[in-house]
Write a protein that holds these residues in place. Structure first.
Motif, mmCIF file in Angstrom:
data_model
loop_
_atom_site.group_PDB
_atom_site.id
_atom_site.type_symbol
_atom_site.label_atom_id
_atom_site.label_comp_id
_atom_site.label_asym_id
_atom_site.label_seq_id
_atom_site.Cartn_x
_atom_site.Cartn_y
_atom_site.Cartn_z
ATOM 1 N N ARG A 141 0.812 -1.271 0.092
ATOM 2 C CA ARG A 141 0.007 -0.108 -0.099
ATOM 3 C C ARG A 141 0.973 1.186 0.082
ATOM 4 N N GLY A 142 1.923 1.158 0.638
ATOM 5 C CA GLY A 142 2.953 2.513 0.741
ATOM 6 C C GLY A 142 3.439 2.807 -0.481
ATOM 7 N N VAL A 143 3.758 1.691 -1.447
ATOM 8 C CA VAL A 143 4.207 1.793 -2.709
ATOM 9 C C VAL A 143 3.050 2.393 -3.548
ATOM 10 N N VAL A 144 2.039 1.756 -3.585
ATOM 11 C CA VAL A 144 0.847 2.401 -4.389
ATOM 12 C C VAL A 144 0.462 3.976 -4.241
ATOM 13 N N GLU A 145 0.549 4.115 -2.867
ATOM 14 C CA GLU A 145 0.033 5.517 -2.553
ATOM 15 C C GLU A 145 1.203 6.659 -3.024
ATOM 16 N N THR A 146 2.316 5.984 -2.949
ATOM 17 C CA THR A 146 3.395 6.895 -3.073
ATOM 18 C C THR A 146 3.621 7.005 -4.676
ATOM 19 N N VAL A 147 3.298 6.050 -5.629
ATOM 20 C CA VAL A 147 3.122 6.192 -7.079
ATOM 21 C C VAL A 147 1.973 7.158 -7.364
ATOM 22 N N LYS A 148 0.766 7.055 -6.512
ATOM 23 C CA LYS A 148 -0.201 7.915 -7.007
ATOM 24 C C LYS A 148 0.052 9.513 -6.740
ATOM 25 N N LYS A 149 0.879 9.779 -5.701
ATOM 26 C CA LYS A 149 1.441 11.216 -5.130
ATOM 27 C C LYS A 149 2.397 11.612 -6.268
ATOM 28 N N LEU A 150 3.103 10.623 -6.914
ATOM 29 C CA LEU A 150 4.001 11.069 -8.042
ATOM 30 C C LEU A 150 3.359 11.245 -9.110
ATOM 31 N N ARG A 151 1.927 10.999 -9.330
ATOM 32 C CA ARG A 151 1.216 11.403 -10.478
ATOM 33 C C ARG A 151 1.751 10.637 -11.772
ATOM 34 N N TRP A 152 2.220 9.312 -11.483
ATOM 35 C CA TRP A 152 2.993 8.280 -12.292
ATOM 36 C C TRP A 152 1.895 7.325 -12.859
ATOM 37 N N GLU A 153 1.995 6.638 -14.158
ATOM 38 C CA GLU A 153 0.937 5.862 -14.568
ATOM 39 C C GLU A 153 1.760 4.611 -15.233
ATOM 40 N N PRO A 154 2.149 3.749 -14.503
ATOM 41 C CA PRO A 154 2.852 2.663 -15.304
ATOM 42 C C PRO A 154 2.050 1.633 -15.857
ATOM 43 N N THR A 155 2.844 1.153 -17.144
ATOM 44 C CA THR A 155 2.059 0.033 -17.769
ATOM 45 C C THR A 155 2.182 -1.118 -17.396
ATOM 46 N N ILE A 156 3.428 -1.403 -16.718
ATOM 47 C CA ILE A 156 3.768 -2.738 -16.242
ATOM 48 C C ILE A 156 4.152 -2.501 -14.720
ATOM 49 N N VAL A 157 3.619 -3.293 -13.944
ATOM 50 C CA VAL A 157 4.031 -3.368 -12.461
ATOM 51 C C VAL A 157 4.576 -4.677 -12.417
ATOM 52 N N HIS A 158 6.160 -4.786 -12.044
ATOM 53 C CA HIS A 158 6.708 -5.919 -11.908
ATOM 54 C C HIS A 158 7.235 -6.109 -10.444
ATOM 55 N N CYS A 159 6.501 -7.057 -9.951
ATOM 56 C CA CYS A 159 6.579 -7.584 -8.463
ATOM 57 C C CYS A 159 7.621 -8.766 -8.289
ATOM 58 N N ARG A 182 -5.122 2.176 -13.411
ATOM 59 C CA ARG A 182 -6.148 1.355 -14.232
ATOM 60 C C ARG A 182 -5.942 0.405 -15.542
ATOM 61 N N SER A 183 -4.726 0.745 -16.075
ATOM 62 C CA SER A 183 -4.073 0.294 -17.214
ATOM 63 C C SER A 183 -3.029 -0.395 -17.172
ATOM 64 N N ALA A 184 -2.700 -0.810 -15.853
ATOM 65 C CA ALA A 184 -1.458 -1.292 -15.720
ATOM 66 C C ALA A 184 -1.399 -2.841 -15.803
ATOM 67 N N LYS A 185 -0.629 -3.490 -16.176
ATOM 68 C CA LYS A 185 -0.344 -5.058 -16.287
ATOM 69 C C LYS A 185 0.513 -5.399 -15.347
ATOM 70 N N VAL A 186 -0.070 -6.633 -14.612
ATOM 71 C CA VAL A 186 1.094 -7.026 -13.368
ATOM 72 C C VAL A 186 1.774 -8.120 -13.698
ATOM 73 N N ALA A 187 3.157 -8.119 -13.425
ATOM 74 C CA ALA A 187 3.904 -9.186 -13.751
ATOM 75 C C ALA A 187 4.433 -9.632 -12.372
ATOM 76 N N TYR A 188 4.299 -10.890 -12.012
ATOM 77 C CA TYR A 188 4.935 -11.507 -10.696
ATOM 78 C C TYR A 188 5.962 -12.536 -10.888
ATOM 79 N N ALA A 189 7.030 -12.145 -10.198
ATOM 80 C CA ALA A 189 8.409 -13.056 -10.488
ATOM 81 C C ALA A 189 8.193 -14.009 -9.324
ATOM 82 N N LEU A 190 8.542 -15.248 -9.704
ATOM 83 C CA LEU A 190 8.742 -16.517 -8.940
ATOM 84 C C LEU A 190 10.182 -16.633 -8.637
#
Length: 283
Positions: A141-159, A182-190
């Motif tokens: 949640r801290g990451v997400v809220e910070t990105v919102k404050k940065l007004r940044w819109e990622p296409t990919i979120v790599h976890c 709302r347009s971001a695609k999430v990639a999760y790394a194992l």
């Protein structure tokens, strides 16, 4: 351990309508010891940035990270928010450092309750595992809220790493209408790193308090959440899965493939930045 530290990349340009990639990482060198996850935590964002992508990279501010040596400083304009977890306020503090060798900024999620309690005895995720449920919630949640404050819109979120495992469900169920995601695609790394035991027995209840429904959390089913269950939750809500280590849990690989998720096989040590960029493009 992959010998990646001194690899020279020859990245190629991959064109996307919006070429912004957000990295939510568990470990990054040189702030932590050199493990496979920590090395990739630096080298993948660096290589992707050199491929003409715009990146933002986050990691927890573990207590063992020396702020003076690594030149961390607080970003006042991004700090100051309180995140409520289990009806308790937890101040969100954002710090940043510049990784000169990669010409890349690293953002740190900090909070005295979760990341400052064991400054000389290893990572808090190992030293106080009883708090890992809330620690994961707070970090994501801290990451997400910070990105919102940065007004940044990622296409990919790599976890990367299980501490980021709640990012997919938060982004798909809580922040899915937010303009930043709302347009971001999430990639999760194992990875091959696991944890023993289970998360706090009230984890399901705490997630419900954050706005998730029984249906959202069906895979947990109000039961004990171990490494396998937590990662299955991440896989379920991700758009693509990456096998980041040569050997990862076979049950998780089979689960991802059974859901028909785009799956990136282990890319090896050569030209892996191209492989990641192409996988992002495919999503």
């Amino acid at each position: 351990m992959l010998s990646l530290q001194n690899k020279i990349f020859n990245p190629k340009l991959v064109v996307m309508n919006n070429n912004k990639v957000l990295y939510i990482s568990q470990e990054i060198i040189p702030y932590l010891p050199s493990t496979e996850m920590a090395v990739l935590g630096q080298k993948i964002p660096q290589g992707i940035q050199e491929s003409k992508f715009e990146v933002r990279t986050f990691m927890p501010k573990y207590g063992c990270i020396n702020e003076r040596r690594n030149q961390l400083h607080e970003v006042i304009r991004l700090s100051g928010m309180n995140l409520i977890i289990d009806d308790t306020d937890h101040p969100l503090i954002i710090k940043v450092a510049t990784l000169q060798s990669a010409r890349m900024q690293i953002y740190f999620i900090d909070n005295d309750d979760y990341f400052q309690r064991h400054p000389s005895s290893g990572l808090e995720i190992h030293q106080s595992p009883e708090d890992n449920d809330e620690r994961i919630m707070f970090y994501v949640r801290g990451v997400v809220e910070t990105v919102k404050k940065l007004r940044w819109e990622p296409t990919i979120v790599h976890c990367s790493g299980w501490i980021s495992a709640l990012a997919p469900i938060y982004l798909k169920k809580i922040y899915n209408e937010d303009p930043s995601f709302r347009s971001a695609k999430v990639a999760y790394a194992l990875f091959d790193e696991t944890f023993d035991g289970t998360l706090n027995e009230r984890f399901f209840e705490k997630m419900k308090m954050d706005g998730f429904t029984d249906e959202d959390l069906e895979i947990i089913n109000n039961g004990a959440v171990d490494y396998i269950t937590l990662n299955k939750l991440a896989i379920k809500y991700s758009d693509g899965i990456i096998q980041a280590s040569r050997s990862v849990n076979e049950e998780l690989v089979n689960y991802a493939k059974s859901l028909g998720k785009p799956f990136m096989e282990y890319p090896g040590e050569d030209n892996y930045i191209d492989a990641y960029a192409q996988f992002y493009q495919s999503l």
